[in-house]
Design a protein around this motif. Structure first.
Motif, short mmCIF file in Angstrom:
data_model
loop_
_atom_site.label_atom_id
_atom_site.label_comp_id
_atom_site.label_asym_id
_atom_site.label_seq_id
_atom_site.Cartn_x
_atom_site.Cartn_y
_atom_site.Cartn_z
N ASN A 52 2.01 5.11 0.59
CA ASN A 52 1.43 3.80 0.27
C ASN A 52 0.36 3.40 1.28
O ASN A 52 0.08 2.21 1.46
CB ASN A 52 2.54 2.74 0.24
N GLY A 53 -0.24 4.39 1.92
CA GLY A 53 -1.27 4.11 2.92
C GLY A 53 -2.47 3.38 2.38
O GLY A 53 -3.18 2.69 3.13
N ASN A 54 -2.71 3.49 1.07
CA ASN A 54 -3.83 2.77 0.47
C ASN A 54 -3.65 1.25 0.50
O ASN A 54 -4.60 0.50 0.22
CB ASN A 54 -4.06 3.24 -0.96
N LEU A 55 -2.46 0.77 0.86
CA LEU A 55 -2.25 -0.67 0.99
C LEU A 55 -3.10 -1.26 2.12
O LEU A 55 -3.30 -2.48 2.18
CB LEU A 55 -0.77 -0.98 1.26
N GLY A 56 -3.61 -0.39 3.01
CA GLY A 56 -4.54 -0.88 4.02
C GLY A 56 -5.74 -1.55 3.39
O GLY A 56 -6.28 -2.53 3.94
N VAL A 57 -6.18 -1.05 2.22
CA VAL A 57 -7.31 -1.66 1.52
C VAL A 57 -6.94 -3.05 1.02
O VAL A 57 -7.74 -4.00 1.10
CB VAL A 57 -7.77 -0.76 0.35
N ASN A 58 -5.72 -3.21 0.51
CA ASN A 58 -5.26 -4.53 0.07
C ASN A 58 -5.35 -5.54 1.21
O ASN A 58 -5.79 -6.68 1.03
CB ASN A 58 -3.81 -4.46 -0.42
N CYS A 59 -4.92 -5.10 2.41
CA CYS A 59 -4.96 -5.98 3.57
C CYS A 59 -6.40 -6.32 3.94
O CYS A 59 -6.70 -7.47 4.29
CB CYS A 59 -4.23 -5.35 4.75
N PHE A 60 -7.31 -5.35 3.85
CA PHE A 60 -8.72 -5.61 4.11
C PHE A 60 -9.25 -6.71 3.18
O PHE A 60 -10.01 -7.59 3.60
CB PHE A 60 -9.56 -4.35 3.90
N PHE A 61 -8.84 -6.66 1.90
CA PHE A 61 -9.28 -7.67 0.95
C PHE A 61 -8.79 -9.07 1.34
O PHE A 61 -9.55 -10.04 1.31
CB PHE A 61 -8.77 -7.34 -0.46
N VAL A 62 -7.53 -9.18 1.70
CA VAL A 62 -6.96 -10.47 2.09
C VAL A 62 -7.65 -10.98 3.36
O VAL A 62 -7.98 -12.17 3.47
CB VAL A 62 -5.44 -10.38 2.31
N LEU A 63 -7.89 -10.07 4.30
CA LEU A 63 -8.60 -10.43 5.53
C LEU A 63 -9.99 -10.98 5.23
O LEU A 63 -10.41 -11.99 5.80
CB LEU A 63 -8.73 -9.20 6.43
N SER A 64 -10.71 -10.33 4.34
CA SER A 64 -12.05 -10.78 3.98
C SER A 64 -12.01 -12.17 3.38
O SER A 64 -12.81 -13.04 3.73
CB SER A 64 -12.70 -9.80 2.99
N GLY A 65 -11.08 -12.37 2.45
CA GLY A 65 -10.95 -13.69 1.83
C GLY A 65 -10.65 -14.77 2.84
O GLY A 65 -11.23 -15.88 2.79
N PHE A 66 -9.76 -14.47 3.78
CA PHE A 66 -9.40 -15.46 4.80
C PHE A 66 -10.58 -15.78 5.71
O PHE A 66 -10.93 -16.95 5.91
CB PHE A 66 -8.22 -14.94 5.63
N LEU A 67 -11.21 -14.75 6.28
CA LEU A 67 -12.26 -14.97 7.27
C LEU A 67 -13.49 -15.63 6.67
O LEU A 67 -14.03 -16.59 7.24
CB LEU A 67 -12.65 -13.63 7.91
#
Length: 374
Positions: A52-67
């Motif tokens: 499930n290492g591709n979940l790193g991309v999901n986290c990148f998306f959430v980070l972008s939305g937040f910042l």
């Protein structure tokens, strides 16, 4: 000093690096040798630990939305509105130079490299889609490109689509109503996934399936910025609650597919739930007093986090160079060659390439951003 230089979340660089590391190991351990593939440790690494290492991309998306949302909220509060064109220029200077380098490498350089190694290029990707940042749809139509460096750029395309639309929404709405588009986008994502339940694996690359992650990040920024009680709650999270947050993250990371197999309903909402977990990790890292740990304390990873964009875009070059080196020296036919030697070498090469890219290619563009700050 500009408004944007004053806003710095010191714990997010380390989190970015862990997201990259997750994606890197997801893409690593390539071999065609069946005896290695059947090794119990190899199976554990590829089918359990990093499946499930591709979940790193999901986290990148959430980070972008937040910042992005947090910065735009500050700008709108200070100036009563935002200068959209300046926002777009800042994003262009950050994203486009490296993105288009990767596009050039993938379509022009990579085929020549294959020919030099007596391999036939077989590129199915449309360069037009990459020029206009709609290459995630090209993957849906044509599958992954022959050049692996192009394959990872789908998420950059989704983020660019988000960067184009989001400031327009924030520009026209008063801050108190920001929750409306956030919730509408999140709801749209769930509906889209519901009506495409049989195609979810492919449609993970569809903008309408992913953009809810960024909306959840944006909603978190709005709640922190606008709702003092919510910020106070996050600030005073107990260690038990923080432990529960990371326990959820652990369970999702290692048992995602097992959990989602229970029902179609879980499959539909799982991306939204995962994004919420990542959001709470981001908020806890940034605002909680009782954190079990802070990523900023991990100095090496925090420093590497500054070049995460390059690491993400360029790590396939590191992997490909590593594979060619080990193949040339005959060091690719044993378990430890594939798992330890090739992976370590690819990791080191990726860091070197990304550091050089950041220092000598990306940095001059980043300095230009200062001219377009408010």
């Amino acid at each position: 000093m500009s408004l944007y230089n004053k806003i710095y979340f010191e714990n997010l660089n380390g989190l970015r690096f862990y997201c990259f590391l997750s994606v890197f190991f997801y893409h690593s351990f390539h071999t065609e040798i069946e005896s290695i593939k059947s090794n119990d440790i190899y199976i554990f690494l590829t089918k359990i630990l990093f499946k499930n290492g591709n979940l790193g991309v999901n986290c990148f998306f959430v980070l972008s939305g937040f910042l992005i949302t947090y910065l735009l909220l500050i700008e709108k509060t200070k100036h009563s509105n935002i200068k959209i064109w300046k926002f777009w220029v800042r994003r262009i200077l950050r994203i486009w130079p490296l993105f288009y380098f990767c596009v050039f490498f993938g379509f022009i350089v990579f085929p020549e490299i294959k020919l030099a190694f007596n391999q036939m290029p077989n590129e199915s990707a449309s360069y037009i889609s990459y020029i206009f940042f709609i290459n995630n749809f090209d993957i849906l139509n044509n599958g992954f490109p022959d050049a692996s460096i192009l394959g990872v750029l789908w998420s950059v395309a989704v983020e660019e689509q988000f960067y184009f639309i989001w400031p327009l929404i924030i520009y026209v709405l008063p801050i108190r109503l920001f929750w409306v588009p956030f919730l509408l986008i999140i709801f749209q994502t769930i509906v889209f996934r519901f009506f495409n339940i049989n195609l979810l694996e492919q449609l993970e690359y569809h903008s309408l399936s992913c953009i809810g992650d960024m909306a959840i990040g944006g909603l978190g920024a709005w709640l922190i910025f606008q709702k003092s009680k919510f910020k106070e709650y996050i600030t005073n999270l107990s260690k038990i609650k923080i432990f529960i947050i990371y326990s959820f993250l652990f369970v999702i990371y290692f048992f995602r597919k097992n959990i989602c197999s229970f029902s179609n309903f879980i499959l539909v909402i799982e991306r939204t739930f995962i994004a919420i977990i990542f959001l709470f990790v981001i908020l806890e890292q940034n605002f909680s007093r009782n954190s079990l740990f802070k990523f900023s304390k991990q100095k090496v990873f925090s420093k590497l986090g500054k070049i995460t964009y390059g690491l993400y875009c360029l790590h396939f070059i590191g992997i490909l160079i590593s594979l060619q080196i080990t193949k040339f020296w005959g060091l690719n036919n044993k378990f430890w060659h594939v798992v330890f030697l090739e992976t370590t070498l690819a990791f080191i090469i990726s860091i070197i390439i990304s550091y050089l890219s950041y220092q000598f290619y990306e940095k001059p563009f980043l300095k230009l951003k200062e001219k377009f700050q408010n």
